[in-house]
Write an enzyme that holds these catalytic residues in place. Sequence first.
Site, PDB file in Angstrom:
ATOM      1  CB  CYS A  25     -17.445 -70.099  52.714  1.00 21.10           C
ATOM      2  SG  CYS A  25     -17.083 -68.350  52.695  1.00 21.10           S
ATOM      3  NE  ARG A  44     -14.139 -75.823  52.713  1.00 18.84           N
ATOM      4  CZ  ARG A  44     -13.746 -74.566  52.612  1.00 18.84           C
ATOM      5  NH1 ARG A  44     -14.628 -73.598  52.729  1.00 18.84           N
ATOM      6  NH2 ARG A  44     -12.486 -74.268  52.391  1.00 18.84           N
ATOM      7  N   PRO A  45     -14.619 -82.009  54.849  1.00 14.36           N
ATOM      8  CG  PRO A  45     -14.192 -84.059  53.835  1.00 14.36           C
ATOM      9  CD  PRO A  45     -14.769 -82.712  53.576  1.00 14.36           C
ATOM     10  CB  ILE A  46     -10.499 -81.824  58.921  1.00 14.18           C
ATOM     11  CG1 ILE A  46     -11.156 -82.460  60.156  1.00 14.18           C
ATOM     12  CG2 ILE A  46     -11.001 -80.416  58.698  1.00 14.18           C
ATOM     13  CD1 ILE A  46     -10.699 -81.820  61.462  1.00 14.18           C
ATOM     14  CG  ASP A  47     -10.818 -87.014  54.962  1.00 13.16           C
ATOM     15  OD1 ASP A  47     -11.177 -85.839  54.729  1.00 13.16           O
ATOM     16  OD2 ASP A  47     -10.602 -87.842  54.065  1.00 13.16           O
ATOM     17  CG  LEU A  48      -7.450 -85.491  52.739  1.00  9.63           C
ATOM     18  CD1 LEU A  48      -7.450 -84.618  51.495  1.00  9.63           C
ATOM     19  CD2 LEU A  48      -6.960 -86.891  52.405  1.00  9.63           C
ATOM     20  CG  ASP A  96     -10.887 -69.600  46.436  1.00  8.19           C
ATOM     21  OD1 ASP A  96     -11.675 -70.546  46.615  1.00  8.19           O
ATOM     22  OD2 ASP A  96     -10.024 -69.274  47.283  1.00  8.19           O
ATOM     23  CB  ILE A 118     -12.292 -77.735  44.114  1.00 10.35           C
ATOM     24  CG1 ILE A 118     -11.245 -77.615  42.993  1.00 10.35           C
ATOM     25  CG2 ILE A 118     -11.607 -77.789  45.480  1.00 10.35           C
ATOM     26  CD1 ILE A 118     -10.152 -78.640  42.991  1.00 10.35           C
ATOM     27  CE  LYS A 127     -10.158 -65.720  52.549  1.00 15.86           C
ATOM     28  NZ  LYS A 127     -10.175 -67.083  53.118  1.00 15.86           N
ATOM     29  CG  ASN A 128      -6.996 -68.390  50.814  1.00 17.01           C
ATOM     30  OD1 ASN A 128      -7.709 -67.983  51.747  1.00 17.01           O
ATOM     31  ND2 ASN A 128      -7.485 -68.910  49.709  1.00 17.01           N
ATOM     32  NE  ARG A 137     -11.760 -76.313  55.133  1.00 21.40           N
ATOM     33  CZ  ARG A 137     -12.041 -77.540  55.518  1.00 21.40           C
ATOM     34  NH1 ARG A 137     -13.100 -77.782  56.236  1.00 21.40           N
ATOM     35  NH2 ARG A 137     -11.247 -78.536  55.197  1.00 21.40           N
ATOM     36  NE  ARG A 171     -14.645 -65.894  55.917  1.00 19.68           N
ATOM     37  CZ  ARG A 171     -14.521 -67.024  55.233  1.00 19.68           C
ATOM     38  NH1 ARG A 171     -15.531 -67.496  54.573  1.00 19.68           N
ATOM     39  NH2 ARG A 171     -13.395 -67.684  55.231  1.00 19.68           N
TER      40      ARG A 171
HETATM   41  C1  UD1 Z   1      -8.114 -73.558  50.602  1.00 23.18           C
HETATM   42  C2  UD1 Z   1      -8.476 -72.097  50.499  1.00 23.18           C
HETATM   43  C3  UD1 Z   1      -9.789 -71.936  49.776  1.00 23.18           C
HETATM   44  C4  UD1 Z   1      -9.735 -72.619  48.427  1.00 23.18           C
HETATM   45  C5  UD1 Z   1      -9.264 -74.056  48.565  1.00 23.18           C
HETATM   46  C6  UD1 Z   1      -9.027 -74.771  47.234  1.00 23.18           C
HETATM   47  C7  UD1 Z   1      -7.502 -71.168  52.537  1.00 23.18           C
HETATM   48  C8  UD1 Z   1      -7.746 -70.505  53.843  1.00 23.18           C
HETATM   49  N1  UD1 Z   1      -8.596 -71.555  51.843  1.00 23.18           N
HETATM   50  O1  UD1 Z   1      -9.147 -74.187  51.352  1.00 23.18           O
HETATM   51  O2  UD1 Z   1     -10.033 -70.547  49.593  1.00 23.18           O
HETATM   52  O3  UD1 Z   1     -11.018 -72.609  47.847  1.00 23.18           O
HETATM   53  O4  UD1 Z   1      -8.018 -74.102  49.295  1.00 23.18           O
HETATM   54  O5  UD1 Z   1      -8.099 -74.062  46.478  1.00 23.18           O
HETATM   55  O6  UD1 Z   1      -6.386 -71.309  52.074  1.00 23.18           O
HETATM   56  N2  UD1 Z   1     -10.813 -82.185  51.447  1.00 23.18           N
HETATM   57  C9  UD1 Z   1     -11.106 -83.428  51.992  1.00 23.18           C
HETATM   58  N3  UD1 Z   1     -10.528 -83.754  53.190  1.00 23.18           N
HETATM   59  C10 UD1 Z   1      -9.675 -82.917  53.839  1.00 23.18           C
HETATM   60  C11 UD1 Z   1      -9.391 -81.651  53.266  1.00 23.18           C
HETATM   61  C12 UD1 Z   1      -9.974 -81.324  52.062  1.00 23.18           C
HETATM   62  O7  UD1 Z   1     -11.870 -84.203  51.430  1.00 23.18           O
HETATM   63  O8  UD1 Z   1      -9.173 -83.276  54.908  1.00 23.18           O
HETATM   64  C13 UD1 Z   1     -11.468 -81.801  50.175  1.00 23.18           C
HETATM   65  C14 UD1 Z   1     -12.385 -80.600  50.364  1.00 23.18           C
HETATM   66  O9  UD1 Z   1     -13.650 -80.978  50.829  1.00 23.18           O
HETATM   67  C15 UD1 Z   1     -12.413 -80.013  48.972  1.00 23.18           C
HETATM   68  C16 UD1 Z   1     -11.012 -80.297  48.444  1.00 23.18           C
HETATM   69  O10 UD1 Z   1     -10.484 -81.346  49.256  1.00 23.18           O
HETATM   70  O11 UD1 Z   1     -13.358 -80.689  48.193  1.00 23.18           O
HETATM   71  C17 UD1 Z   1     -10.083 -79.095  48.467  1.00 23.18           C
HETATM   72  O12 UD1 Z   1      -9.928 -78.659  49.800  1.00 23.18           O
HETATM   73  P1  UD1 Z   1      -8.604 -77.940  50.337  1.00 23.18           P
HETATM   74  O13 UD1 Z   1      -7.585 -77.873  49.245  1.00 23.18           O
HETATM   75  O14 UD1 Z   1      -8.221 -78.605  51.606  1.00 23.18           O
HETATM   76  O15 UD1 Z   1      -9.141 -76.502  50.621  1.00 23.18           O
HETATM   77  P2  UD1 Z   1      -8.946 -75.648  51.933  1.00 23.18           P
HETATM   78  O16 UD1 Z   1      -7.559 -75.784  52.446  1.00 23.18           O
HETATM   79  O17 UD1 Z   1     -10.077 -75.898  52.847  1.00 23.18           O
END
Ligand code: UD1
Length: 436
Positions: A116, A121-125, A305, A327, A22-23, A92, A397
Amino acid sequence: MDSYLVNGKNPLNGSVSIHGAKNSVLPILAGTILVKGKSVIRNCPNLSDVFATARILEHLGCVVSWEDSVMTVDATDITETKIPESLMQEMRSSVLFLGALIARTGEATISCPGGCELGPRPIDLHVKSLKRLGVTFEEDGDNIRCKARQMYGRKIMLDFPSVGATENAMLAACSAKGNTIICNAAREPEIVDLQGFLRSMGAKVWGAGSNTILIEGGHLLHAGEYSVMPDRIVTATYMSAVAAATGEVELIGGDLQTIAPVAATLIEAGCQIQSDRKKICIESKFPLKGVRPIYTAPYPGFPTDAQPIVMSALACGVGSTVFIESIFTNRYSQVDSLRRMGAAIQVDGKKAHVNGNPFLKGAQLEAYDLRGGAALIVAALSAEGESEITGLQFIDRGYEKLEENLQFLGADIKRIKSEAEVNALFDLDVVKALGG
Ligand code: UD1
């Protein structure tokens, strides 16, 4: 809503095939819009998140067709650059369309992504990396509007190796002018798979799997084919199910290397695991022993996960284990349900102390997220008596044919259709019988 009825204490034996990840498939499908033509994606799992992604692709103007596990996306014409809230809220990873849409059309509008509830779960990065390439962002109510007439390759330094932000930057950088270097990139196998897809379509990308990824932008991507890697979290789920319920199972297509920390934990707890290039074999005879503390971390660390799923297997064992979830902040959603079965688990912030109890009892259980839901199935398979698990929309999912596969291995698990659905089917039958 449907539910599972599980009667535990049946050992699992036989073999099961591991479906596509899936990922991996989600970023790859977002990446298909970089291709002005057809992408043929093989080993594409039939999952509700994949159906949701297909709906987004169709909304953007792609022609999507699907036969068995092969999805074909024709992105010759992209007619839309805004993804409505209803589609974004379904999951997401729709945020990955940001990088892909900007790369293809120079603009994208999305609302805040769903998925989920694993804490904030911010998207700042994601935003910061795309800004480095020259993308401008504007907030308009709940919508984020982004534009870039021309992106330029740059060095992107991620503050944390976010999987999604790395993928978004890779997708966008494919159409930037010049070279992009992503430093402190996520190293997950799914990133390597995205690189594999992009390269099959003609992109110039190197380094995925290490913490530095180089993308030479500006190459037009062409039609092509790609086969998605097997799902390592699904592999970890079946491994944990066997570990909990005992038995001997072959996981065809499972790749041990991608799930090494989980395998090491289960071996330490008493399982026997062997693998070759085509399969993983796991054997479990006794309740699991406690293991050294499990600390979730970015790849190659213990995957977050797999944490809830392995916790269930250890909760029905005989020893004690400490989990440290580093995480996500809300990743112990399974614990209340496990306690209802008799599990001894104490949560203290990021830490969870598990004292194994091999006499778990079936109970009424509710899934609140995808892997937490899978964890409840693992526990129910090892428990005495019947468990009813609700919240299957989360489990759907990420798992294809879960109950069929478990039944095939000897589990007593049934999916019970919700009354509303049964009534709808009944009405349909009546209409058909009446010649309607
Ligand atoms: C992906 C996986 C998810 C897995 C996660 C960590 C997919 C579809 N999902 O999620 O199953 O649990 O990797 O292995 O591939 N963060 C920030 N700012 C950002 C982005 C992330 O602070 O802009 C934080 C998140 O809140 C979290 C951490 O970074 O605490 C890890 O997130 P990230 O690696 O981005 O996970 P996803 O890509 O959302």
